[in-house]
Design an enzyme around this catalytic site. Structure first.
Site, PDB file in Angstrom:
ATOM      1  NE  ARG A  18       9.955  -5.656  19.369  1.00 36.59           N
ATOM      2  CZ  ARG A  18      10.044  -6.982  19.247  1.00 36.59           C
ATOM      3  NH1 ARG A  18      10.437  -7.506  18.098  1.00 36.59           N
ATOM      4  NH2 ARG A  18       9.771  -7.760  20.274  1.00 36.59           N
ATOM      5  CG  ASP A  48       7.290   0.526  -5.055  1.00 35.57           C
ATOM      6  OD1 ASP A  48       6.128   0.627  -4.637  1.00 35.57           O
ATOM      7  OD2 ASP A  48       7.934   1.484  -5.527  1.00 35.57           O
ATOM      8  CE  LYS A 102     -15.450 -11.988 -16.355  1.00 33.68           C
ATOM      9  NZ  LYS A 102     -14.252 -12.064 -15.585  1.00 33.68           N
ATOM     10  CD  GLU A 137       2.775   5.117  -8.532  1.00 38.45           C
ATOM     11  OE1 GLU A 137       2.481   6.304  -8.455  1.00 38.45           O
ATOM     12  OE2 GLU A 137       3.353   4.503  -7.627  1.00 38.45           O
ATOM     13  CD  GLN A 194      -1.762   1.471  -3.303  1.00 40.27           C
ATOM     14  OE1 GLN A 194      -1.387   0.538  -3.973  1.00 40.27           O
ATOM     15  NE2 GLN A 194      -1.849   2.709  -3.788  1.00 40.27           N
TER      16      GLN A 194
HETATM   17  O1  F6P Z   1       8.506   3.714  -3.371  1.00 42.46           O
HETATM   18  C1  F6P Z   1       7.295   3.509  -2.793  1.00 42.46           C
HETATM   19  C2  F6P Z   1       6.238   4.385  -3.411  1.00 42.46           C
HETATM   20  O2  F6P Z   1       5.080   4.272  -2.614  1.00 42.46           O
HETATM   21  C3  F6P Z   1       5.924   4.129  -4.870  1.00 42.46           C
HETATM   22  O3  F6P Z   1       5.071   3.046  -5.072  1.00 42.46           O
HETATM   23  C4  F6P Z   1       5.298   5.448  -5.272  1.00 42.46           C
HETATM   24  O4  F6P Z   1       5.427   5.650  -6.654  1.00 42.46           O
HETATM   25  C5  F6P Z   1       6.125   6.434  -4.512  1.00 42.46           C
HETATM   26  O5  F6P Z   1       6.638   5.743  -3.382  1.00 42.46           O
HETATM   27  C6  F6P Z   1       5.401   7.668  -4.040  1.00 42.46           C
HETATM   28  O6  F6P Z   1       6.313   8.462  -3.381  1.00 42.46           O
HETATM   29  P1  F6P Z   1       5.968   9.765  -2.555  1.00 42.46           P
HETATM   30  O7  F6P Z   1       5.264   9.345  -1.314  1.00 42.46           O
HETATM   31  O8  F6P Z   1       7.289  10.393  -2.273  1.00 42.46           O
HETATM   32  O9  F6P Z   1       5.089  10.587  -3.431  1.00 42.46           O
END
Ligand code: F6P
Length: 327
Positions: free
Chosen positions: A25, A132, A218, A227, A259
């Site tokens: 936008r 990221d 805890k 990941e 996410q």
């Molecule tokens: O680059 C953003 C991201 O969400 C990373 O955190 C993740 O490893 C990757 O893309 C996943 O990619 P895709 O949606 O292509 O599997």
């Protein structure tokens, strides 16, 4: 201002991120403000190669500021990795009389944009759009704040059930090469431990953290696993923990692509708007082959090569704080 640029194209590329629409936008409206034509390219670099252009107006981008995803759609283009693909993309841009390109994406997209500029000389400017936060030249990338908040909401909910059952949860978050989401959401959610790609944590160190948590009585434990960490994927870590602590009730939740969705936060909308304006103004002022970002509250333009290869470092102080507070 560079009056040679009469027409600008904008595309979104790589993994989508909340706030990309706000950036589109801003690019569209700023271009029109400066009396330039502006085209949206569908499906990232793939659409550039397949000639998927659409002229955009101020109205085309109405009511998108609050939307997650990208109205232009996105792709990780294999074809654009080839000389032939990039040549086709350039021909299509020329046929459409487009003089400059704005790429909203992450490091893979900027690598492509950089090569494209070197081969064909078309002015290109990048806007950092990725959850990221792994680009040098901006304190935050667009989408990162929203993703952190999404993770936080999820972990807070997981903690409710974790404490009800005295369970230990491994929660896996995105960021295959960078632990920014893990570190920030881990600190903000009070995680017992955070496993980052940037660290060489051993399984024995993790055992110790869990023993410490147990000796401090805890009732629930959350471990955030990024990941791409070096200990391995969440289910294999959980298996090793189960072998060591047979009495523990351990669950794994992988948050995955949720996410990447959702309405962008206020911070992401503001950042996207600022960077969208700065991208177009940068192009019109003769800048090219750079990513626009914000560091220490200042707009900065960083050459693609530096943005991609100068690693953005995680904040060691936050890591230290999270260790102090998780006792
Ligand atoms: O680059 C953003 C991201 O969400 C990373 O955190 C993740 O490893 C990757 O893309 C996943 O990619 P895709 O949606 O292509 O599997």
């Amino acid at each position: 201002m560079n009056n040679k640029i009469l027409s600008i194209a904008v595309l979104t590329s790589g993994g989508d991120a909340p706030g990309m629409n706000a950036a589109i936008r801003a690019v569209v409206r700023t271009s029109i403000f400066y009396k330039k034509k502006v085209y949206g390219v569908h499906r990232g670099f793939d659409g550039l190669i397949a000639n998927e252009f659409e002229e955009l107006s101020t109205k085309s981008v109405k009511n998108i500021l609050n939307l997650g995803g990208t109205i232009l759609k996105s792709a990780r283009s294999e074809q654009f990795r080839t000389v032939e693909g990039r040549r086709q993309a350039f021909e299509n841009l020329r046929k459409q009389n487009i003089d400059a390109l704005v790429v909203i994406g992450g490091n893979g997209s900027f690598t492509g944009a950089n090569v494209f500029n070197e081969e064909h000389g078309m002015p290109v400017i990048g806007i950092p759009g990725t959850i990221d936060n792994d680009l040098y030249g901006t304190d935050n990338t667009i989408g990162y704040d929203t993703a952190n908040n999404t993770v936080l909401q999820c972990v807070d909910k997981i903690r409710d059930t974790a404490s009800s059952h005295n369970r230990l949860f491994l929660v896996e978050v995105m960021g295959r090469d960078a632990g920014f989401i893990a570190l920030n959401s881990g600190l903000a959610s009070g995680a017992l431990d955070i496993i980052l790609p940037e660290e060489n944590k051993t399984i024995e160190e993790l055992f110790k953290e869990i023993e410490k948590g147990a000796s401090n009585k805890k009732t629930s434990n959350i471990i955030i696993v990024s990941e791409g960490n070096k200990l391995g994927e969440s289910f294999s870590i959980a298996k090793q923990l189960k072998e060591k602590f047979n009495q523990l009730d351990i669950k794994v939740t992988i948050l995955g692509h949720l996410q990447r969705g959702g309405s962008p936060s206020c911070a992401d909308r503001v950042l996207a708007s600022e960077l969208g304006v700065a991208a177009v103004e940068g192009l019109l002022n003769g800048r090219s082959n750079v990513m626009v970002g914000k560091m220490n509250n200042q707009l900065v333009y960083t050459f693609f090569e530096q943005a991609i290869y100068n690693k953005a470092f995680i904040n060691q102080e936050l890591l230290r704080i999270s260790k102090i507070l998780s006792i």
